[in-house]
Design a protein around this motif. Structure first.
Motif, PDB file in Angstrom:
ATOM      1  N   UNK A  66       0.821  -1.208   0.000  1.00 48.78           N
ATOM      2  CA  UNK A  66       0.000   0.000   0.000  1.00 48.78           C
ATOM      3  C   UNK A  66       0.857   1.262   0.000  1.00 48.78           C
ATOM      4  N   UNK A  67       0.506   2.192  -0.879  1.00 45.18           N
ATOM      5  CA  UNK A  67       1.047   3.551  -0.835  1.00 45.18           C
ATOM      6  C   UNK A  67      -0.137   4.515  -0.816  1.00 45.18           C
ATOM      7  N   UNK A  68       0.086   5.704  -0.310  1.00 41.33           N
ATOM      8  CA  UNK A  68      -0.990   6.676  -0.186  1.00 41.33           C
ATOM      9  C   UNK A  68      -0.586   8.030  -0.723  1.00 41.33           C
ATOM     10  N   UNK A  69      -1.509   8.683  -1.391  1.00 45.19           N
ATOM     11  CA  UNK A  69      -1.282  10.022  -1.931  1.00 45.19           C
ATOM     12  C   UNK A  69      -2.384  10.933  -1.400  1.00 45.19           C
ATOM     13  N   UNK A  70      -2.012  11.886  -0.577  1.00 46.19           N
ATOM     14  CA  UNK A  70      -2.985  12.802   0.008  1.00 46.19           C
ATOM     15  C   UNK A  70      -2.921  14.138  -0.702  1.00 46.19           C
ATOM     16  N   UNK A  71      -4.055  14.534  -1.311  1.00 45.55           N
ATOM     17  CA  UNK A  71      -4.129  15.834  -1.966  1.00 45.55           C
ATOM     18  C   UNK A  71      -4.476  16.900  -0.931  1.00 45.55           C
ATOM     19  N   UNK A  72      -4.101  18.138  -1.208  1.00 44.22           N
ATOM     20  CA  UNK A  72      -4.277  19.211  -0.237  1.00 44.22           C
ATOM     21  C   UNK A  72      -5.736  19.605  -0.050  1.00 44.22           C
ATOM     22  N   UNK A  73      -6.602  19.208  -0.967  1.00 45.69           N
ATOM     23  CA  UNK A  73      -8.025  19.519  -0.865  1.00 45.69           C
ATOM     24  C   UNK A  73      -8.804  18.682  -1.853  1.00 45.69           C
ATOM     25  N   UNK A  74     -10.110  18.870  -1.868  1.00 47.13           N
ATOM     26  CA  UNK A  74     -10.965  18.136  -2.795  1.00 47.13           C
ATOM     27  C   UNK A  74     -10.901  18.772  -4.182  1.00 47.13           C
ATOM     28  N   UNK A  75     -10.437  18.005  -5.164  1.00 46.76           N
ATOM     29  CA  UNK A  75     -10.292  18.529  -6.522  1.00 46.76           C
ATOM     30  C   UNK A  75     -11.191  17.808  -7.517  1.00 46.76           C
ATOM     31  N   UNK A  76     -11.988  16.852  -7.052  1.00 48.92           N
ATOM     32  CA  UNK A  76     -12.869  16.119  -7.944  1.00 48.92           C
ATOM     33  C   UNK A  76     -12.255  14.802  -8.402  1.00 48.92           C
ATOM     34  N   UNK A 133      -4.238  28.498 -16.350  1.00 52.87           N
ATOM     35  CA  UNK A 133      -3.256  27.431 -16.176  1.00 52.87           C
ATOM     36  C   UNK A 133      -2.986  27.107 -14.705  1.00 52.87           C
ATOM     37  N   UNK A 134      -4.034  27.070 -13.904  1.00 49.53           N
ATOM     38  CA  UNK A 134      -3.874  26.691 -12.511  1.00 49.53           C
ATOM     39  C   UNK A 134      -3.581  25.198 -12.404  1.00 49.53           C
ATOM     40  N   UNK A 135      -2.861  24.767 -11.365  1.00 51.22           N
ATOM     41  CA  UNK A 135      -2.572  23.321 -11.214  1.00 51.22           C
ATOM     42  C   UNK A 135      -3.859  22.544 -10.980  1.00 51.22           C
ATOM     43  N   UNK A 136      -3.910  21.333 -11.519  1.00 58.05           N
ATOM     44  CA  UNK A 136      -5.097  20.499 -11.371  1.00 58.05           C
ATOM     45  C   UNK A 136      -5.188  19.889  -9.981  1.00 58.05           C
ATOM     46  N   UNK A 137      -4.072  19.756  -9.320  1.00 60.51           N
ATOM     47  CA  UNK A 137      -4.054  19.185  -7.975  1.00 60.51           C
ATOM     48  C   UNK A 137      -2.757  19.589  -7.284  1.00 60.51           C
ATOM     49  N   UNK A 138      -2.776  19.557  -5.971  1.00 57.08           N
ATOM     50  CA  UNK A 138      -1.576  19.816  -5.165  1.00 57.08           C
ATOM     51  C   UNK A 138      -1.429  18.655  -4.194  1.00 57.08           C
ATOM     52  N   UNK A 139      -0.281  18.028  -4.209  1.00 54.08           N
ATOM     53  CA  UNK A 139      -0.030  16.878  -3.342  1.00 54.08           C
ATOM     54  C   UNK A 139       0.497  17.365  -1.999  1.00 54.08           C
ATOM     55  N   UNK A 140      -0.147  16.917  -0.937  1.00 56.88           N
ATOM     56  CA  UNK A 140       0.283  17.270   0.416  1.00 56.88           C
ATOM     57  C   UNK A 140       1.237  16.236   0.991  1.00 56.88           C
ATOM     58  N   UNK A 141       0.909  14.953   0.824  1.00 57.76           N
ATOM     59  CA  UNK A 141       1.712  13.882   1.414  1.00 57.76           C
ATOM     60  C   UNK A 141       1.740  12.681   0.483  1.00 57.76           C
ATOM     61  N   UNK A 142       2.894  12.051   0.386  1.00 56.75           N
ATOM     62  CA  UNK A 142       3.036  10.809  -0.365  1.00 56.75           C
ATOM     63  C   UNK A 142       3.638   9.756   0.551  1.00 56.75           C
ATOM     64  N   UNK A 143       2.917   8.681   0.779  1.00 57.25           N
ATOM     65  CA  UNK A 143       3.401   7.559   1.585  1.00 57.25           C
ATOM     66  C   UNK A 143       3.759   6.422   0.645  1.00 57.25           C
ATOM     67  N   UNK A 144       5.008   5.943   0.711  1.00 56.80           N
ATOM     68  CA  UNK A 144       5.462   4.916  -0.210  1.00 56.80           C
ATOM     69  C   UNK A 144       5.990   3.699   0.533  1.00 56.80           C
ATOM     70  N   UNK A 145       5.763   2.499  -0.016  1.00 59.15           N
ATOM     71  CA  UNK A 145       6.373   1.282   0.547  1.00 59.15           C
ATOM     72  C   UNK A 145       7.888   1.324   0.378  1.00 59.15           C
ATOM     73  N   UNK A 146       8.583   0.508   1.124  1.00 55.51           N
ATOM     74  CA  UNK A 146      10.050   0.476   1.052  1.00 55.51           C
ATOM     75  C   UNK A 146      10.547   0.120  -0.345  1.00 55.51           C
ATOM     76  N   UNK A 147       9.802  -0.759  -1.052  1.00 54.25           N
ATOM     77  CA  UNK A 147      10.236  -1.151  -2.400  1.00 54.25           C
ATOM     78  C   UNK A 147      10.243   0.046  -3.341  1.00 54.25           C
ATOM     79  N   UNK A 148       9.244   0.927  -3.214  1.00 58.13           N
ATOM     80  CA  UNK A 148       9.194   2.104  -4.071  1.00 58.13           C
ATOM     81  C   UNK A 148      10.221   3.139  -3.650  1.00 58.13           C
ATOM     82  N   UNK A 149      10.484   3.243  -2.347  1.00 64.55           N
ATOM     83  CA  UNK A 149      11.505   4.179  -1.877  1.00 64.55           C
ATOM     84  C   UNK A 149      12.871   3.793  -2.441  1.00 64.55           C
ATOM     85  N   UNK A 150      13.163   2.491  -2.449  1.00 60.59           N
ATOM     86  CA  UNK A 150      14.436   2.028  -2.980  1.00 60.59           C
ATOM     87  C   UNK A 150      14.537   2.325  -4.463  1.00 60.59           C
ATOM     88  N   UNK A 151      13.433   2.103  -5.186  1.00 64.06           N
ATOM     89  CA  UNK A 151      13.422   2.411  -6.619  1.00 64.06           C
ATOM     90  C   UNK A 151      13.620   3.895  -6.842  1.00 64.06           C
TER      91      UNK A 151
END
Length: 341
Positions: A72-82, A307-325
């Protein structure tokens, strides 16, 4: 395709999915582990849950699962963007770590068992894009079935190319996702944009299941708004229809003028208050409709040019395998993200 096992990323946009998220993680983890055991995907494959500004405990549950579940990895956006923007955020982040990415909603209505067929279409048949298509709508109510079918037919008639009975359950290769990234429009309608990419495509048919828990995020009013958004984002046919309507009304008006002049000359003039008022109301309604439609397109242009950004990422949680990559291949797109262990 290469004989090497592809790294698969499964992206799941989530909005207020507290009631179902644990079961979704369990089922998708089981499918991914089975694919790894069968040798169809790499051991580096992963699940990515995108939190689209949920107001319940969705993100907390994703974060808890990430600590105990290595897939499991998690991507938290800074707000609701749809939904569409959240899905794009997940796709663009996941493609940096995967050879192919499958998108699926969190409600478990899309049969997760079909994922194996998606992977085979990609690995064996060389399909760059694979659409998940509902086998039938026998389980739907008459109203739901009728409105859904009307949705696809209306979209097609309005000039939007979509795959019938397909939502956002699909596989895209890294190459296809790279091409998707080149589409810079702010008004996103992925069901209409993805077919524009081309490449070799495939279809996997499946039976849609009942929602495991929670409520639908697409009631009828929102579905209608979604359809209108897709039509006005990808097609100018509505404007052309208004132009044709205006041309047709001009011809009718010209005929009415000829009739009125002929009646005057022949002495057959008859008072027509009712027909006059109805004509005024009708033409006034057409004019307001036309102005509203033009305003809708102008509003979309307004959004695009900023040209506003479509989303803003607040937090990214990654498994160890992805961190190594990440360490081995470089930070790429997540260089500025708040990456947590």
């Amino acid at each position: 395709m290469s004989n090497e096992r592809p790294t698969l990323g499964i992206v799941v946009p989530c909005y207020n999915e507290e009631a179902v998220i644990r079961e979704t993680i369990t089922q998708l983890s089981g499918v991914l582990k089975a694919l790894m055991e069968e040798g169809l995907v790499s051991r580096a494959s992963f699940l990515m849950f995108v939190n689209d500004g949920s107001r319940d405990r969705t993100w907390e549950l994703i974060a808890e699962s990430q600590k105990s579940n290595p897939l499991v990895s998690g991507l938290k956006l800074s707000g609701n963007v749809g939904h569409q923007n959240a899905l794009l955020a997940g796709l663009m982040t996941a493609k940096e770590h995967a050879d192919c990415v499958i998108s699926i909603d969190a409600d478990l209505q899309d049969d997760v068992k079909a994922i194996r067929e998606f992977v085979i279409k990609y690995s064996v048949e060389g399909c760059e894009i694979v659409y998940g298509v509902r086998q039938s709508r026998k389980t739907d109510t008459f109203f739901k079935r009728t409105t859904a079918q009307g949705f696809y037919r209306f979209m097609e008639r309005m000039g939007v190319k979509v795959t019938y009975n397909h939502a956002d359950y699909r596989l895209m290769s890294k190459r296809a996702l790279n091409e998707l990234e080149r589409f810079k429009e702010v008004n996103l309608f992925l069901r209409g944009i993805v077919p524009m990419i081309g490449f070799k495509t495939g279809i996997v048919f499946y039976d849609r299941l009942d929602r495991f828990a929670g409520e639908s995020k697409y009631p009828l009013p929102k579905m209608l708004a979604f359809a209108f958004e897709g039509i006005t984002s990808l097609s100018v046919r509505p404007i052309r229809l208004v132009t044709m309507m205006g041309f047709g009304l001009s011809l009718v008006s010209l005929a009415a003028v000829i009739y009125a002049v002929a009646s005057k000359l022949l002495g057959n003039t008859v008072s027509g208050w009712t027909s006059l008022i109805l004509s005024v109301w009708f033409l006034g309604g057409v004019q307001l409709l036309s102005l509203g439609l033009i305003g809708e397109y102008v509003g979309k242009i307004y959004k695009e040019v900023k040209r506003r950004p479509l989303y803003i990422v607040e937090t990214l949680l990654m498994p160890d395998t992805l961190k190594q990559a990440e360490v081995e291949s470089g930070p790429a797109r997540v260089r500025s993200l708040n990456v947590q262990p």
